[in-house]
Design a protein around this motif. Structure first.
Motif, PDB file in Angstrom:
ATOM      1  N   THR A 102      72.055  46.000  23.699  1.00  0.00           N
ATOM      2  CA  THR A 102      70.796  46.728  23.784  1.00  0.00           C
ATOM      3  C   THR A 102      70.263  46.675  25.216  1.00  0.00           C
ATOM      4  OG1 THR A 102      69.471  44.784  23.213  1.00  0.00           O
ATOM      5  CG2 THR A 102      70.215  46.187  21.389  1.00  0.00           C
ATOM      6  N   TYR A 103      69.336  47.579  25.520  1.00  0.00           N
ATOM      7  CA  TYR A 103      68.731  47.617  26.855  1.00  0.00           C
ATOM      8  C   TYR A 103      67.277  48.029  26.731  1.00  0.00           C
ATOM      9  CZ  TYR A 103      68.795  52.733  26.890  1.00  0.00           C
ATOM     10  OH  TYR A 103      68.558  54.058  26.614  1.00  0.00           O
ATOM     11  N   GLY A 104      66.486  47.725  27.759  1.00  0.00           N
ATOM     12  CA  GLY A 104      65.102  48.156  27.826  1.00  0.00           C
ATOM     13  C   GLY A 104      64.916  49.172  28.941  1.00  0.00           C
ATOM     14  N   SER A 105      63.835  49.923  28.883  1.00  0.00           N
ATOM     15  CA  SER A 105      63.585  50.954  29.909  1.00  0.00           C
ATOM     16  C   SER A 105      63.541  50.341  31.298  1.00  0.00           C
ATOM     17  CB  SER A 105      62.271  51.680  29.616  1.00  0.00           C
ATOM     18  OG  SER A 105      62.328  52.347  28.380  1.00  0.00           O
ATOM     19  N   TYR A 106      62.966  49.136  31.441  1.00  0.00           N
ATOM     20  CA  TYR A 106      62.841  48.481  32.739  1.00  0.00           C
ATOM     21  C   TYR A 106      64.198  48.185  33.368  1.00  0.00           C
ATOM     22  CZ  TYR A 106      64.265  44.113  30.536  1.00  0.00           C
ATOM     23  OH  TYR A 106      64.976  43.147  29.879  1.00  0.00           O
ATOM     24  N   ALA A 107      65.249  48.113  32.548  1.00  0.00           N
ATOM     25  CA  ALA A 107      66.565  47.743  33.053  1.00  0.00           C
ATOM     26  C   ALA A 107      67.591  48.849  32.883  1.00  0.00           C
ATOM     27  CB  ALA A 107      67.050  46.475  32.350  1.00  0.00           C
ATOM     28  N   ALA A 108      67.146  50.075  32.644  1.00  0.00           N
ATOM     29  CA  ALA A 108      68.089  51.172  32.411  1.00  0.00           C
ATOM     30  C   ALA A 108      69.007  51.390  33.622  1.00  0.00           C
ATOM     31  CB  ALA A 108      67.327  52.455  32.086  1.00  0.00           C
ATOM     32  N   TYR A 109      68.510  51.108  34.803  1.00  0.00           N
ATOM     33  CA  TYR A 109      69.324  51.318  36.008  1.00  0.00           C
ATOM     34  C   TYR A 109      70.532  50.385  36.062  1.00  0.00           C
ATOM     35  CZ  TYR A 109      67.221  47.146  38.132  1.00  0.00           C
ATOM     36  OH  TYR A 109      66.828  45.860  38.397  1.00  0.00           O
ATOM     37  N   THR A 110      70.503  49.266  35.324  1.00  0.00           N
ATOM     38  CA  THR A 110      71.633  48.332  35.348  1.00  0.00           C
ATOM     39  C   THR A 110      72.838  48.874  34.577  1.00  0.00           C
ATOM     40  OG1 THR A 110      70.913  47.111  33.369  1.00  0.00           O
ATOM     41  CG2 THR A 110      70.053  46.377  35.504  1.00  0.00           C
ATOM     42  N   LEU A 111      72.677  49.992  33.892  1.00  0.00           N
ATOM     43  CA  LEU A 111      73.788  50.602  33.172  1.00  0.00           C
ATOM     44  C   LEU A 111      74.690  51.404  34.097  1.00  0.00           C
ATOM     45  CD1 LEU A 111      71.841  51.964  30.044  1.00  0.00           C
ATOM     46  CD2 LEU A 111      72.848  49.697  30.388  1.00  0.00           C
ATOM     47  N   ASP A 112      74.215  51.684  35.317  1.00  0.00           N
ATOM     48  CA  ASP A 112      74.941  52.531  36.271  1.00  0.00           C
ATOM     49  C   ASP A 112      75.316  51.693  37.489  1.00  0.00           C
ATOM     50  OD1 ASP A 112      75.843  54.377  38.133  1.00  0.00           O
ATOM     51  OD2 ASP A 112      74.247  55.823  37.734  1.00  0.00           O
ATOM     52  N   PRO A 113      76.614  51.528  37.774  1.00  0.00           N
ATOM     53  CA  PRO A 113      77.017  50.677  38.898  1.00  0.00           C
ATOM     54  C   PRO A 113      76.552  51.183  40.260  1.00  0.00           C
ATOM     55  CG  PRO A 113      78.910  51.880  38.018  1.00  0.00           C
ATOM     56  CD  PRO A 113      77.781  52.094  37.057  1.00  0.00           C
ATOM     57  N   ALA A 114      76.167  52.456  40.366  1.00  0.00           N
ATOM     58  CA  ALA A 114      75.735  53.005  41.645  1.00  0.00           C
ATOM     59  C   ALA A 114      74.489  52.309  42.177  1.00  0.00           C
ATOM     60  CB  ALA A 114      75.474  54.504  41.519  1.00  0.00           C
ATOM     61  N   TYR A 115      73.694  51.705  41.292  1.00  0.00           N
ATOM     62  CA  TYR A 115      72.469  51.031  41.716  1.00  0.00           C
ATOM     63  C   TYR A 115      72.726  49.623  42.236  1.00  0.00           C
ATOM     64  CZ  TYR A 115      69.839  54.837  39.591  1.00  0.00           C
ATOM     65  OH  TYR A 115      69.321  56.075  39.287  1.00  0.00           O
ATOM     66  N   GLY A 116      73.928  49.110  42.081  1.00  0.00           N
ATOM     67  CA  GLY A 116      74.289  47.825  42.674  1.00  0.00           C
ATOM     68  C   GLY A 116      73.866  46.597  41.902  1.00  0.00           C
ATOM     69  N   ALA A 117      73.256  46.771  40.714  1.00  0.00           N
ATOM     70  CA  ALA A 117      72.803  45.629  39.918  1.00  0.00           C
ATOM     71  C   ALA A 117      73.693  45.508  38.686  1.00  0.00           C
ATOM     72  CB  ALA A 117      71.345  45.794  39.512  1.00  0.00           C
ATOM     73  N   THR A 118      74.786  44.776  38.824  1.00  0.00           N
ATOM     74  CA  THR A 118      75.761  44.643  37.758  1.00  0.00           C
ATOM     75  C   THR A 118      75.875  43.186  37.323  1.00  0.00           C
ATOM     76  OG1 THR A 118      77.622  44.268  39.264  1.00  0.00           O
ATOM     77  CG2 THR A 118      77.074  46.570  38.743  1.00  0.00           C
ATOM     78  N   LEU A 119      76.581  42.965  36.224  1.00  0.00           N
ATOM     79  CA  LEU A 119      76.853  41.599  35.781  1.00  0.00           C
ATOM     80  C   LEU A 119      77.594  40.834  36.866  1.00  0.00           C
ATOM     81  CD1 LEU A 119      76.910  39.568  33.317  1.00  0.00           C
ATOM     82  CD2 LEU A 119      79.189  40.497  32.834  1.00  0.00           C
ATOM     83  N   LEU A 120      78.531  41.503  37.541  1.00  0.00           N
ATOM     84  CA  LEU A 120      79.297  40.861  38.615  1.00  0.00           C
ATOM     85  C   LEU A 120      78.423  40.550  39.816  1.00  0.00           C
ATOM     86  CD1 LEU A 120      82.027  40.021  39.925  1.00  0.00           C
ATOM     87  CD2 LEU A 120      82.272  42.410  40.656  1.00  0.00           C
ATOM     88  N   SER A 121      77.591  41.500  40.245  1.00  0.00           N
ATOM     89  CA  SER A 121      76.847  41.299  41.495  1.00  0.00           C
ATOM     90  C   SER A 121      75.653  40.373  41.333  1.00  0.00           C
ATOM     91  CB  SER A 121      76.385  42.648  42.060  1.00  0.00           C
ATOM     92  OG  SER A 121      75.390  43.236  41.236  1.00  0.00           O
ATOM     93  N   VAL A 122      74.999  40.382  40.167  1.00  0.00           N
ATOM     94  CA  VAL A 122      73.747  39.618  40.032  1.00  0.00           C
ATOM     95  C   VAL A 122      73.980  38.231  39.425  1.00  0.00           C
ATOM     96  CG1 VAL A 122      71.373  39.630  39.218  1.00  0.00           C
ATOM     97  CG2 VAL A 122      72.402  41.754  40.022  1.00  0.00           C
ATOM     98  N   PRO A 123      74.101  38.070  38.096  1.00  0.00           N
ATOM     99  CA  PRO A 123      74.231  36.694  37.591  1.00  0.00           C
ATOM    100  C   PRO A 123      75.521  36.010  38.001  1.00  0.00           C
ATOM    101  CG  PRO A 123      74.453  38.282  35.809  1.00  0.00           C
ATOM    102  CD  PRO A 123      74.026  39.053  37.011  1.00  0.00           C
ATOM    103  N   PHE A 124      76.642  36.724  37.959  1.00  0.00           N
ATOM    104  CA  PHE A 124      77.902  36.136  38.404  1.00  0.00           C
ATOM    105  C   PHE A 124      77.824  35.783  39.886  1.00  0.00           C
ATOM    106  CE2 PHE A 124      82.147  36.097  40.086  1.00  0.00           C
ATOM    107  CZ  PHE A 124      82.964  35.620  39.081  1.00  0.00           C
ATOM    108  N   GLY A 125      77.279  36.695  40.697  1.00  0.00           N
ATOM    109  CA  GLY A 125      77.192  36.451  42.134  1.00  0.00           C
ATOM    110  C   GLY A 125      76.339  35.256  42.477  1.00  0.00           C
ATOM    111  N   HIS A 126      75.178  35.131  41.832  1.00  0.00           N
ATOM    112  CA  HIS A 126      74.319  33.968  42.062  1.00  0.00           C
ATOM    113  C   HIS A 126      75.037  32.676  41.677  1.00  0.00           C
ATOM    114  CE1 HIS A 126      70.328  35.357  43.306  1.00  0.00           C
ATOM    115  NE2 HIS A 126      70.470  36.392  42.504  1.00  0.00           N
TER     116      HIS A 126
END
Length: 290
Positions: A102-126
């Motif tokens: 599921t997703y919320g409106s506040y995080a809809a941009y995380t569904l598209d890799p073009a925005y740079g906020a992915t599972l790999l780049s954010v939580p995995f990266g940290h």
């Protein structure tokens, strides 16, 4: 531009969405102002390299604050002081929170890799940056990535959306003196600990857990050595606290600001961000290649 030119501004902090970092950073860097940018630095490696090149000669910092947090600095010292002996292996597993069914409106941009906020780049990266701070640079040798949930449901409206970002990331590599490392992040919320990190060595073991993301905390460290049959809590000594006792999630960020103000080089800069972006790019390419 006006903000960057203001002589009363000592530090510019960029904490907007990743795809908007570049537009905010370039005027600040052109003015020669010290800059702290949230992680990830850019939407990908190419943008990070451009920003790092524009920043040469300027004091910069990137918000990989997990490595600045008191528990991670203490963990690094435990390893350096030989708590587990020679490190043999490490295993880290984590849940992304987002990138689930599921997703919320506040995080809809995380569904598209073009925005740079992915599972790999954010939580995995940290998390992997903290692993590198403690054990040395991860040298990935193989990776697996997958988008197991290409269609996800809006948590409130039930609307179905296409998700084009991966929800499974696994990297296998080597750290330290060729110790074996495995990092697996999955999308969605956690039931129980959001992160579990084991470090095993020739004479001991450490277990790090966190209810959510490592860069937010709170972090619990337990350890056992030699003939210990049970893991015992290893409280972080007070001398590591630079946040004036602020609780998570403010604490790790406050630690990073304190270290940045001290100027001791402990906070990663844009060049460091490029190295981390390059590692994540290598993992993504390996994952795509199967």
């Amino acid at each position: 531009e006006d903000l960057a030119a203001d002589e009363g501004v000592d530090l510019i902090v960029v904490a907007v969405r990743a795809d908007r970092h570049r537009a905010c950073l370039l005027p600040a860097l052109a003015a020669g102002k010290p800059v702290l940018c949230e992680w990830p630095l850019g939407t990908g490696l190419a943008e990070a390299e451009e920003l790092a090149a524009a920043a040469r000669g300027t004091r910069t910092a990137v918000g990989l604050q997990a490595r600045s947090a008191a528990p991670i600095r203490y963990l690094r010292d435990l390893i350096a002081d030989g708590y587990v002996g020679r490190v043999l292996s490490t295993t880290m597993t984590g849940a992304g929170g987002l990138w689930g069914p599921t997703y919320g409106s506040y995080a809809a941009y995380t569904l598209d890799p073009a925005y740079g906020a992915t599972l790999l780049s954010v939580p995995f990266g940290h998390a992997v940056d903290a692993l590198c701070a403690v054990l040395g640079e991860l040298r990935p040798v193989r990776a697996l990535t997958a988008n197991r949930l290409p269609r996800v449901r809006h948590a409130r409206t039930g609307e179905i959306a296409e998700k084009r970002t991966d929800d499974q990331v696994v990297a296998v590599g080597l750290v330290d003196d060729d110790a074996v490392a495995t990092v697996h992040y999955r999308g969605g919320p956690a039931r129980g600990d959001g992160l579990r990190w084991e470090i095993t060595g020739t004479s001991g073991e450490l277990l790090v857990t966190c209810p959510g993301h490592l860069q937010h905390g709170p972090v619990r460290i337990r350890g056992g050595r030699d003939d210990d049959r049970e893991l015992t809590d290893l409280p972080v000594p007070a001398r590591y606290d630079r946040s004036s006792g602020l609780a998570a999630p403010a604490g790790p960020v406050a630690e990073a600001y304190a270290l940045l103000a001290a100027g001791d080089g402990a906070v990663p800069d844009f060049e460091h961000a490029v190295r981390r972006h390059r590692m994540l790019t290598d993992i993504a390419e390996s994952g795509r290649a199967g």
